[in-house]
Structures are given as C-alpha cells and as structure tokens.
Design an enzyme around this catalytic site. Structure first.
Site: not given
Lengths: 276, 276, 276, 276, 276, 276
Positions: D97, D132, D164, D194, D215
């Site tokens: 598994r 992410k 940013k 950005e 962005d």
C-alpha cells in the site's frame, strides 16, 4: 533527571499510547468540558516520578493545572492524594494511563529499593542498582532507585570500567587487564574488578583498582575478603541477591550491594486516578 | 512485530547503554579478535524475543553470525542453548546487556502469561493483556504476551473504544455513551463497556456493544452475569486478577480475562551469555 | 487529532519549507515590525484544519495572536474570513505557505467528502475513506474526511483485519482464513472480508465476520447481496467509486461506501492570506 | 533524489501504515512462504518513483528481489509491468500500500506535468512547479515534476528570493526591496520579483533582478510585457494557470510557466500489484 | 567510537550538505559512470577518522569500495594516500565535502594534540581534553584527541563530578561540597576539585577527592602544590594553557594537563580528494 | 536563522552535554536556589549568537530571565557584559558550557570574518564563506559569518551549481558542462564555474554562467582575468586565502573572496560566565 530528556521521552511515550487520537474520550467529552481529578495511592510505598504528572500534562495541554502534594522519596499509604489536576477532562483522561504506568513502575522500584535499604539498617552498606533495566527506560528507573534511598552504579558502558572474567582471561591477569585499561583512561573514570577468589581479590588490591566486586559469594566468604581490602578501595557485593537473602549480608561491612531485581523484577505500586 | 520498528527501537536501546563507546571491552580486546558464545537459559520458562539477538548484533556489526536454536513460544530449561554467536569479541560483549535485558523481560512475560494460560485449562477462556505496559516498550511486551499463549487487548487509545464509568456518568447512560461514540466510528472499531452491576450489563447488551467487561467482580457474580450475555457479544473479566486468584475464574466461561500484572509486575526469566 | 503529533509533524513541515531561514522576508522586514493579516476563503467548501493555523504560528513564535472564526466542518464561501493573525510580520509571512498547503488540502478533502455525503442523502449509507493517503500525511487526511461528514476505515495495517482474495486463495477458503486470523486476535479487532461472488458473501456470513465488503460490483448485484446479510454484520462497497458514479449506489442500503479518491485525487480548496 | 533522505522518509511512511504489525497478513501467511508479484499500470501515464519499490522493500527485508522494468519519465499504458518482486509473501503484501500510494501520486504528478509540457509544444516555454506541495512530501513531488519534463522552482524559502507585493509595499519600491535583499545575499542566490503592472516590470528590469514573474495577467498583457524584458532576465508566468487554460499562453514566449495544480490538485495514476 | 552513533550522526551530516540532491554532479555524471579517487594528505600531521570514509560512503551507496591505507593515530605527510575509493562517480563526489570536513577537523585535533604530547616529553604528564567542544560533534572530537595521544576528561556533566568555585562558595567549604556530593554518588563516579590556593589544595586532600585541579596557576606554584598531593590523588593543570606556553609545565610532574584549545581553536589538517 | 531549527539543534546539543543529569550542580544546589549571573567578554571581538543564550535557557527552564545587552554583529571588549541571567542556579550552571561553546565559536567566526572585511577596505570586494564547516553546525557557522560582515556562499549541494575541474573534464568543455546542467535547472538556480586559465575564463563568459571563480591564482593573474569579465557575471576568488595573504587581493576588484578558514580553522572568542 535532565528535564529536556524527560520531555523528549514523554512525547514518545504519550504518542505510543494515544496514536492519532483517544477515540473514546473525544467521542464523549466535548473539548470545553473541564473537571478535576486526583492521583492517589492505593497501597503503602515510596513515591517516585511526581514531576512526570506535571510534565506529561503540560505537553498535552499547557493550560492544565497540576498541584503535586507529595515529594519523590516520601512514603504514601492507601488513600493519600499525590496530586490534583484541573482542566479539560479530555486531557486528564487521555494522559492518565501513561502517567500511571510511569508513576507505578517508578514508585514500585523506589519502594523495593527502600525495603532493601531498611533491611541493611543499621549497617553502612549502601544499596545500588545495575544495568539490568528496561531498555529505553533506564534514566527513569535509575532515578527511582535514588528516590528509594539507593545509589546508581554505572549509567552505561561508557562511564565506568568493569573488568569481568572474560576480560581477565583474555588479558592474562587482573594486573594486565587493568594496565591495558589504564593506558587508555583519562583522569575521571573508575575501574572495578569482578573477583571470584581470594587470589583475585589480592591481585585487584595490588593493581590499585578503584572498586572490587565480590561476585556470587557467600556472606562468610565476603566477610573474610572484605577484611583484606584497604579503605581506599570500595567494595561491592553482587550476584543473586534478593530481598529474601539480603539480610545475610548485613554484617559483612562492604560499601555497596547491587541488586538487579530492583529494576528487572519489580512489582508496580498501586496508584490510581479518581474523583472526577 | 514490525521489523522496521524493532530496528529503530533497538538502535535507541543500544545507544542508551553504549553511549560513546564500551570503554572496558575496547581497552582489552583488539578489534580483530574473534570468538564464539551462546545465550542459554538458567531456569525453566517460555522464550520470547529470539529475533532480537540477530537484529541487535546485525545493527552493531553485520558480519556477526547468529544462529538461533529455539523459537519464540517454546519452553526452555536450565542449560538450554537459545542461540550461538560467532564474530568479533568486542561486538559480542558490547551488545550482551541490552539483548539480555530484552530477552529476559520478554521471556519473563511469556512465562507468566503461559502460567496463566495453564491455570485456565481446560476452559475456553483466553488470557489477554492491558495497556499497563512499560512506556516505550509496549510493542515488545504485547508481543511477548502472545508468545506465552495470550492475546492482545487494545494497542492504545486509538484502536478500540473502552467506555468507562466516568464516560457513562457524563453521557448519562451506557446507551447514550454508545450512541455518542457510534456516531463517530467507522466500520472497523469495536466498542467495549465496563459494567459494575447487572443493570449495566443488561443496558450494554441492549445497546449492542461488541465486548462487555465485568469490572472487579467476584467469580460468582461473573458466572451469573455471563449467562445474560448473548454469544454475539464477547465478555472480559478484569480488575485485580493475579496468578494467585486466577483459578477462581476457571469455570465462569467468559471469553477473556485480562491481567495487568503480565506487563507491570513481572519477574525476568534468567538467561545468560556464556561459553566464550 | 493528537495535539502532540500535530506539533511534531508541523515542526517537520515548517523546517522542510523554511530551511535555514526565509531570506526574502528577513531581508526586507525588520524583526520588530508587527502587522495583521487574515486567512480567507476564495471559493465555497468545507473547512478542515483551523487548529493548524494556531499551532503552526505558536511553534514559530508564541507571541503571535491567532483568532479562528470558523470551525472545522463548517462551510465557507468566497471572502469568508477563517482566521486573523496579529504579530511579527516576518513570522506571519514565513509560516504562510505551509499553513495554506495544509488548510487547502485538508479543506479540499473535507469538501469532496461532503459532496459525497450530500449525494448519498437521504440514504443511511455512510461515506468512508481508505488507506490510499499521502504518505506521512495520513492523520491529517483522515481527520479531514471526518470534517466533511465521512468516517474513517482502518488507520493502518495494525488496527483491523482485511481478508483479501490472495489471503483467501492461500488459506483455501474464507472460513479457513477467518479461523486462522481469529486464532490470533484479541477481543478488540474486527475482521472484514472482501467478497466477489454470492458464494463468498454466504461463506463470509457463515463464518461470522464483522464486515463484508462487496468489491467492484454493480449497484444491482450489491443490492441483491445486501439482502443476504444479517443486520449484525456491517457491509461496505468499495472499488472504483467516484463522485460521478456514486449516486448509483444511493439505493443499495449498504452501511458504508469507501472512496479512495477522497484522499488520492483531491482538488485543493482555494484559501489565501491577505489584508496585510 | 538524495538516497539517504528517501530511506529516512520511507521508514517513517512504512511505520505510519504498518504500526506494530500487519495483523491480516501475518495471521494467514507463514514467514517462510515465498511468492512473486508485479506492479503494473492500469492506465496510460508517465512513471515516477520506480526507485521507491526497491528501496521500500529492501528496508523491510533485504532478501526480497525487485526488478524494475520501466524508467522514471517513461510512458506506461494499461497492462505494462513496472516491476516484479520475488520473496516472502508477507513482505510483498505488507509493503504494497505505501509503495502504491507513492508511485500513484508521483506518477500522477509526472503525467499531469507531461500533459502541460505537451500543451506548450512547440514553444520554448518550460513548465515549472511551486511550493504548493503536500507537507512532508515535497522532495518526492518536485522530483516527480522533473520526471514529467517539468522544472523545479525554489525548493523552499531558503534557496531563492521572491519579492512579493507586501515586500514591495513595505520597502517602498521594487528598487528599494531589491537593494535591501541584495545587501544580504551571497553570490549564489537569485532574486525574482512579482509584477502586476508594466511600471513594475520596468522597475524590476532597471533594478536588474534575475527573474520577473508576471502575476495573474492575461496572455495578451503577458505577451506585451515579455517584449520589454532583456534576454538576460528570465520571465515566469504564474497565477491560476491550469491544464484547461494553459494553451492560451503558448505563444507568449516567456521562459517558465508555473502551475500550483501540478502538486496540489493532482489525480493519482492507477497502478496495481497483482499476479501473486 | 560507537558505530551506531557514527552512522546516525553521519546520516544527519550528509543530509545537511546534500539536501534534496547534488544538482551539479547529478546533472553532469550519469548514474552508471564509475571511477576511482583517493584521499591524500597535503601537509604533515596525525590522521584521525579514517573509519568515516568507509561508513559515509556505505551509507550513500553500499556498492562503493573503500580501502583505507593509514590507521588513525599514524603520521601522514604531503602526498600520502589515506584511502582509495572505487565506484559510482556521483557518490564519490557527493560525499566528498562532508568526509573531508570531518577528516580535516579530526586530524587537525589529533595533530595539535600530538604536538602537545611531544612538547611534554619526556615527562609522565598526560595531555587531556575539556568539554569545550563543538556542539553536536563532541564524540568525534574527543576520539580525535585520543588519536593524537591525548586522554579524555569527562564526556559530559553526567559522568564525573567537578566542584568549582561557585559550588564551594555555596556549600561553604570544599569539605562540605564533597560531603554533599558523595552523599549522592554511587561507587563509580570520581570527584575532582578546582583549587586556587594552597589552603584549598590541602582541604581537597583532606576531603579525599579523586582528582585535584590547579586552576590558572603559574608553573612554579603548581610545582610546589604538586608536592603536597599524595600519589593516591591525581592532579590536573588547567586554564589558559596553549602550545606556546605548554613547555613551562613540563617539569611540574602533574598527572594531566587539559587544553581547551585542542577542540575550540584548532587548525584543520589539509587533506584532499584527487586522482579522478 | 530558523528559530525552530535552533531549538531542535539546541535540544540535541544540551542533551549531548547534560546526559541524564548534571551530577555536580544537582548535588550541591537545591532546586529552589535562585541567583544571577552574566556572560561577559574577555577579549575584543564581534559577537554572534546572542539569541542562543535566551533560547537555550528557555528550553531548560522557561522561568529563567535572560536580558541580552549586545546585538549580534556588535563589537565587545574585555569586560563587556553580553547578557544577564536570573533564576534557578542549577539551570544557570547546567546550561553554561553549551551556551559558551556556541557563543565562543560563533563569535570567533564573526571576529575573523570581520578582520577579513577590514582588510579588504576600502575595496568593494565582499568576503564569503564555503561549505568547509563543522558537520551538524553549518547553520550557526554561516550565520556567524554574516554577523562579521561576510556573505554566504551555497548552503549545500542543493541550492547552487558549482562546476569543477572533474565536471568539466567529463563533460568535455565548460560550455558542454553548463549546457548539461542548464538542461535540468529551474529559473532560480545559479551556475558557478571554477576556472584555472584565461581560456577557461573566456569559455565561461561565452557560456553565460552566473559566477566565475578564479581558483588558486596569484593576485596579478586575477586582476588581469577580472578585466575580461562583463559586469553581468559575478567573480569569486578562492583557494588558499588566509588573513595573512588577503591584503594582496585588495586591488583586484573581484566581487567575492571566499575563505574556508573562516569556518574550518578559527580561534574561539574568549567569553565567560561570571558574577554569581
């Protein structure tokens, strides 16, 4: 005990029991429910590990309030309240078993050690432990021995030299074994030699070891050998000593008697959580 | 047992004892010195943990050769050779104490469990353990119980629900407590209820729990209550059972009797390393 | 979830992202600069993991103030503020990504689970998860399933028995496989059997397993088999179920339907940090 | 991937699933039973993680024989055998598994990345990932992106500077933010900015950053801005790009397009263990 | 050194340097490329840590072949080959830096220790280390001191008692401090007392401590005090001793001189990997 | 530095020194005894690591009060008080050595770095470190370099590409090596090339690497080569630079000079705990 190590090991112990979560308690008690409970003794013995209650609960929830009423090393009897806990019921119940497992085992060791200490009264012989501890739990067990009035022998293989029969056999003689060892030792390490005959005792004395162990000998033999040893060398009796036969050694005047059973074959002291 | 966890915990246990190094053995035996030794029983009992010998020595030195002659769960008597080890003398001696500490404690548990199992013959009642284990050592202790012919109760708080008196008191009734719990349970978790009166037994039956525990009752009471329980629900007796009073429960026909003493108050089995 | 394990894993997750330090933020914001920000939803879904925000920030800096405005299991829609954070800007920004990664994935799972739960209305069939989770992240994913109204199947290989085709083939029959397993089980472990034919269903019923799984069958077949099973045995449908075909099983009256996709193929819920 | 870290994390993943032991498999298969099985694809996709099969099984049992037939990055289709395993049936089943969970997720990522790469053909724009990722699983997910033909953006907060909007707002300007950062950077760290307007793009160019991110802009805007940027500065498009809208950006000639969905919202590739 | 701890720490050290992977080497050398290289000395000194080369490479890749040609404690000079390595070029290069960092620092310590030992010839005074080691690296540094012919003082705060000025001030006197300590000590722990006046030396002798330290005294003073101390008590000189002033103490006849600089201010020995 | 990693490593460092407990201090000072002490400089240098004092003591005992009077990067001279500590004497003494070991080593590095920075005045050349750090201690050492006014080169093998002679030899040329590497790199990784001839410098310029290292060259050669390099490429001098020969490179106008000695051969700065 080193507080950082207590915390690290307690985290591991609590996770061992709680796993992903305490399904019973979380299903029944809402998170905001508060309550109060106490740890109390159900039989007579010597307490060890009171600090565990506080530290364990603080790891689970820093807002829990723990008041400890008995110090380590003090006697408790049936009904004595050891500590009271106030706060989230979930946390009180979730931490209960691990705390009891530690308190009971540690207090069992302290109690048994104290019985040994009492048996040896009024001699000057001290009770000490061995490395025969439960793996992973040694720090707690050795500390519990001191709560009962006992003393700690080596912590491990790294902080003291013990020369045993097979070391002696390989080296050729006690003198040679000590020479080999001393050649590698700094100023702070002691050397103990296991002896099994009067000749060996004398050889160990000549080689100026720090501690002589009389291994598996009768009380009579030990009493005789003890007279040979100068006061600058400590003596230890070891091998097969239990609470049953310990009193035989009360008059042999050695410095230490070590008992493996203090840590490998101990009865838990009965302690419970109640009153909630 | 999960072999990966055995290795992880053994590493920790060996480091606890060895620390930076085994000063005695390293000072006396040169690295290249090889020898042979054996682990043997010094009293009669049931073996548990033979795999530890191999795994521990392989962690210290993969070239050490270990042959195990007795399987876990088999009886050994004084003088029986459990395993032989060949290789570097340093490694054999350095690993000795941790291996013995594990073997002795685990075999002590297996032996005591087996005594309990024998006492219950020829009934169908099984012996099982509790969560009263040494913190950090539970996997080994629970495994040792099965070597002695016993069975494992919950591993921890996460794999089974146990509804106790304070859960019932808060929920209002056994029925309500079970309802609360079942509302959160997936298909694979069992629910056990502690009962202390016939009314509670009946309520637990009505609420269709999976296991009913008769907590701290006399053998007579238990025998009566057992008759009330349908075969689809398992029964367990718990609370204050020891090897001394266990035979009283031989004829009550419950499914399981759990003994905390199997793990919290056990005598080590005497095992030794010798012949080197 | 066990708070201690949350902390341990969060430490690991935060270190994975931060490494030696957050070079961008530390270069621009001085240590003493404080600010305020909020986590808010950017689409509709079910929240899971609100506790993470508080715990993560407290690990990084105990002086950070976190107020959570939505409970796990509640619905959020675009613009809803989930939590507000006040304190050192450095800490707020440095912890942002890990917190969002957890919240988004957990809320995605809760949302998808909730969709499955809605689809099954008004039947009594419950939605449950599988062991098809992201390695190292299972506790969080299984918890998220319960936030969405689902239930947890086994946590791992250790807390429930699942007898599959190759177990049956080797044992010779379902009856024999269950017998082998039951011989080793304590009172608290359930046995589930995977069945692929009516004969197997009947055999599993005879052998009195706890749960029967209908593996990879059409809704029609399942509806028929379900009628064979007594109410004392739970039933589960598994294999290839998705949100798309789930409604087909609404009327089959089984106890549980398990969906691997809830944890192995989920869309993150869009959540953001803003307002600083 | 760093083999040492693969092993460390796999140990943790396997223990998460196996716990104290695999009760089903250990109860049915005797330890000495050997067998053979294979991992095979059940749908078309790009493989990632073949090394996991070997490493995971070797951790559980070094005597297991694993032959891998497909390399990472190669395409598999329904029925393709990825690897064959021979050895103890217990181990094959116990590890199944976790291995599948890793292979399926990693191959799902590689497959989705590859789809993105195909969509961008024949432009020179490269596909890259983001931070992410699933906490605790980043190394595996970022590696899987490269198996699908993608590229890795920053590993974490420590190996690249990303300036940013809130960094810029606090610093006062892009120029000032870059100046603050550059003042603390060694020779080996890149700076990405950005940008959300043409003015910001021009300011970033003047300040000589290494990478400019456009962005959340439309393809048209991006195509215009891209023309402003000298070839010595790389460009990246980010924000809300999915497989559905990716083709819109095929002609904008940027260097990189980053997709969060590659790691936060991926479908597992269907892979199975069979043939035993 | 304890081989298990070497492995555990090396894993941590290698992961510190390699992280997710060695991008340079993996990009240029294919996995199957094999080669041969050697570690060689670039200046004269005493080697320490040869075992590291083998253990580190085996952790990264068990098929790498390492032959060590020089033993720890032996002298090397510019050009001497310490070890040869054959196998995957990737592994050889990826492990290079951590191995060199350890070898160079440990050999630097061994070399400096050996210089101190040479300076003290032909006296019987031994050189020993202190607890002034690099945190996390103590085991390796203390071992390196022994490779240079030096001896180890305490490993840590747990394996020896050192009574310092503030202990004495609080206890009221050396005698009282020793009494307090001895009251809690088992048989295997030594007591050292720091002395700063002849009165203190005499008090320490009377109180029968195991070791007397002459702290921060001139060689003349030490020579005088040394004459007061019976041979059953060891003496140690400490405080501000360097290779520059060490020879002043050659004739004072103390047992040990401890040098903090051996571990806190050492020059690495120049060692390189080459020949590939 | 990442505060979570500081705490994790400090726990390990403190446990390394304290073990099961500080026997000397615990035997003499009762738990309730409070006191006050200060860390002060005993020579002139640049401080690094002040945060360690607070964090270490808070791990041992959150009630200890620590006030830091000097910031990292500031100069201290003999007698300057760096921090004052109030609270349990046991904790103050038990944590002393580990804190001093860190402060002294880190401040030693900051001081040496600062000396290098001063030597390079008034040029624009920056001082940077290497990967030649003490294993397990890199984060602290690299941070200390920045406290002294230096810059950090790569953190490890994972965050920057360094193309060395054997990479070039295998790839066939610098151009080919860079091509191979660039083929696998995302947007955020820089490429540095080691050059040993003017031809190599020119080749590296043509291949548009990010940083060119002049390896082991005389100041004259470097000054010539530097003129070849466009301002868009950074330059670094490395190899055998020490505080003794550093001034030779003051006028060569390179961007960075890296010194391995800053971390592998540093003198501790003398700092002490006193006043209790």
């Amino acid at each position: 005990m080193n507080h950082l190590r207590i915390k690290q090991q307690l985290e591991q112990f609590l996770i061992e029991d709680i796993g992903v979560h305490d399904i019973s308690t979380n299903a029944i008690f809402p998170a905001h429910r508060v309550g109060e409970a106490c740890f109390f003794a159900k039989e007579t013995g010597v307490l060890a590990g009171a600090e565990i209650i506080k530290t364990a609960y603080q790891l689970l929830d820093p807002t829990l309030q723990v008041d400890v009423h008995v110090n380590d090393g003090e006697e408790v009897t049936n009904g004595d309240i050891i500590a009271t806990v106030k706060g989230a019921v979930r946390t009180i119940l979730t931490g209960e078993r691990v705390i009891l497992n530690m308190l009971q085992r540690m207090s069992g060791i302290a109690t048994m050690t104290n019985q040994a200490v009492q048996i040896m009264q009024p001699s000057n012989t001290k009770i000490c432990d061995t490395r025969k501890t439960t793996p992973g739990f040694r720090m707690f067990e050795k500390y519990a021995v001191t709560c009962g009035g006992g003393y700690n022998h080596r912590i491990g293989l790294y902080d003291g030299v013990m020369i045993k029969d097979n070391h002696i056999a390989f080296a050729g003689s006690i003198r040679q074994a000590i020479k080999l060892v001393r050649h590698q030792l700094g100023p702070m390490v002691k050397i103990e030699v296991e002896t099994e005959s009067e000749a060996e005792v004398n050889e160990a004395i000549d080689a100026q070891c720090d501690v002589i162990m009389f291994d598996n000998q009768s009380a009579e033999t030990i009493a005789q050998w003890q007279k040979l040893v100068p006061s600058s060398i400590l003596t230890e009796v070891s091998g097969g000593i239990t609470l049953e036969n310990l009193s035989l050694y009360r008059h042999v005047e050695v410095d230490f008697i070590s008992l493996g059973c203090l840590t490998h074959s101990v009865q838990s002291l009965d302690i419970s959580l109640g009153g909630m």
